[in-house]
Design an enzyme around this catalytic site. Structure first.
Site, short mmCIF file in Angstrom:
data_model
loop_
_atom_site.label_atom_id
_atom_site.label_comp_id
_atom_site.label_asym_id
_atom_site.label_seq_id
_atom_site.Cartn_x
_atom_site.Cartn_y
_atom_site.Cartn_z
N HIS A 29 3.78 -7.52 13.63
CA HIS A 29 3.72 -6.64 12.46
C HIS A 29 3.97 -7.44 11.18
O HIS A 29 3.22 -7.32 10.20
CB HIS A 29 4.77 -5.53 12.62
CG HIS A 29 4.88 -4.60 11.46
ND1 HIS A 29 4.25 -3.38 11.41
CD2 HIS A 29 5.57 -4.71 10.29
CE1 HIS A 29 4.54 -2.78 10.27
NE2 HIS A 29 5.35 -3.56 9.57
N GLU A 30 5.01 -8.27 11.19
CA GLU A 30 5.33 -9.05 9.99
C GLU A 30 4.27 -10.12 9.73
O GLU A 30 3.96 -10.43 8.57
CB GLU A 30 6.72 -9.68 10.13
CG GLU A 30 7.86 -8.69 10.32
CD GLU A 30 7.95 -7.64 9.22
OE1 GLU A 30 7.45 -7.89 8.10
OE2 GLU A 30 8.49 -6.56 9.49
N HIS A 71 1.46 -8.61 7.89
CA HIS A 71 1.78 -8.55 6.45
C HIS A 71 1.43 -9.89 5.80
O HIS A 71 0.76 -9.94 4.77
CB HIS A 71 3.27 -8.26 6.24
CG HIS A 71 3.65 -6.82 6.36
ND1 HIS A 71 2.88 -5.80 5.85
CD2 HIS A 71 4.75 -6.24 6.91
CE1 HIS A 71 3.48 -4.64 6.09
NE2 HIS A 71 4.61 -4.88 6.74
N HIS A 107 1.02 -1.33 5.07
CA HIS A 107 1.20 -0.35 6.13
C HIS A 107 0.02 0.62 6.20
O HIS A 107 -0.55 0.99 5.17
CB HIS A 107 2.50 0.43 5.92
CG HIS A 107 3.72 -0.41 6.09
ND1 HIS A 107 4.67 -0.55 5.11
CD2 HIS A 107 4.13 -1.19 7.12
CE1 HIS A 107 5.63 -1.37 5.53
NE2 HIS A 107 5.32 -1.77 6.75
#
Length: 391
Positions: A188-189, A192, A198
């Site tokens: 997830h990071e 980014h 998101h």
């Protein structure tokens, strides 16, 4: 922006108006963990954020340093390509930075990283995440040696899982603190860092979900703001690894803060951290298309515009296992305008080089340069650069 002692603004968040009163204070007086306010040029409003170790953070997204946000405002999360369409390098052009969209995607599909400041658990989670991403997308990950731009994985703050959005330039931190050391959270990071915001921040999200702001913790309302960043591709993805869970930041966790408009969508689908969804894979591969070779060559612009008797410069990002064995050359379509003696390559630092072009004296017109990288195995990669010399 003029500093005033007390500022009142209306924040438009997910279709509702929220009154917010911010006490403007000198940067040094805002302590770690406190709320500060930055002016968003894109949204034309004051936006609250949390200060964490000198950084401005909204949920797990790092906006920049608190000091820079106070001085320059909050940049857009809109991520631009590293290669611009045009660079105008003439005497009458004054550089202008409107601080909108300052981050970019990683050239040559390659993200460099350092694990020197990561805990063993964080390093294990990060490596598992990049294996998952490499097997499902066209992105490549390489441990940094001397590369200019890279992700520095840190893990010195418990429960701090955070990252910048997109490539910032230089070293940028990705935090996997205690409690964040899972493959899914790391992936997830990393997304980014690759340029994704998101999923529920998409500009079209209100067509698919309802945000129950009455059940959102007061200091977490900003987490549900709509964003122009993240490069949404395809249909709204309830299964995205970038989506919040249905009870995210709830006052009463028995009541959803995010409710799908379609009653057939199960709440359990929201917020999964098991791996990339089909939509995630398609989105990443759209913006990071497949490369044909292991050798990568990118120019920071497609066109240089310069004055007569001037010179222009472009930055080259080179991805290669042994850069010292790669030869850079260039040819021109207009030898009268610019010949080989007017083309020079200079090593900057790490994996970046500078291409300098100096046209023939008193000549104007256009030319197409072909920049070529050739490695020791005979692999060749070429990029085109348009050159315009003004009168």
């Amino acid at each position: 922006m003029q500093r005033i002692s007390r500022t009142c603004s209306l924040l438009f968040i997910s279709g509702s108006l929220f009154a917010s009163v911010a006490q403007a204070a000198p940067v040094a007086l805002v302590k770690d963990g406190e709320t500060a306010y930055g002016y968003s040029l894109e949204a034309d409003q004051l936006v609250p954020y949390t200060v964490q170790r000198g950084m401005a953070v909204i949920d797990d997204i790092v906006l920049g340093t608190h000091a820079n946000i106070q001085r320059h405002g909050i940049p857009s999360l809109r991520v631009r390509p590293w290669t611009s369409k045009q660079e105008v390098q003439t005497r009458d052009v004054v550089p202008f930075d409107n601080h909108i969209g300052t981050s970019s995607r990683w050239p040559n599909n390659t993200l460099y990283y350092s694990l020197e400041e990561a805990s063993d658990a964080a390093a294990t989670a990060f490596r598992a995440a990049i294996r998952h991403l490499e097997s499902n997308t066209n992105v490549r990950f390489e441990e940094r040696t001397d590369q200019t731009n890279y992700v520095r994985v840190i893990s010195d703050a418990p429960r701090e899982c955070s990252s910048f959005v997109g490539m910032q330039g230089g070293a940028q931190d990705l935090s996997l603190g205690e409690g964040c050391e899972t493959m899914g959270i790391a992936a997830h990071e990393i997304l980014h860092a690759l340029g994704w915001a998101h999923e529920q921040s998409r500009a079209d999200r209100d067509r698919f979900v309802t945000i129950n702001m009455s059940n959102v913790q007061a200091d977490k309302v900003t987490n549900f703001m709509l964003s122009q960043g993240g490069d949404p591709i395809g249909a709204y993805d309830f299964d995205s690894i970038m989506h919040y869970r249905s009870s995210a930041f709830a006052i009463n966790t028995a009541i959803p803060t995010i409710l799908p408009i379609d009653p057939n969508i199960q709440l359990s689908r929201l917020g999964q951290r098991n791996g990339l969804s089909a939509g995630d894979r398609a989105s990443v591969n759209h913006f990071y298309p497949r490369l044909n070779t292991d050798l990568g060559l990118s120019l920071n612009t497609q066109q240089l515009v310069i004055n007569k008797n001037g010179r222009g410069m472009a930055t080259i990002d080179l991805a290669a296992k042994q850069r010292n064995l790669v030869q850079l050359t260039a040819t021109t379509s207009n030898n009268r305008l610019i010949n080989n003696s007017g083309i020079q390559f200079t090593h900057l630092k790490g994996n970046q080089y500078q291409l300098t072009v100096k046209p023939s004296a008193e000549m104007t017109g256009q030319a197409e340069l072909t920049v070529q990288a050739t490695d020791q195995f005979g692999q060749v990669v070429r990029k085109k650069l348009a050159l315009t010399v003004l009168r």
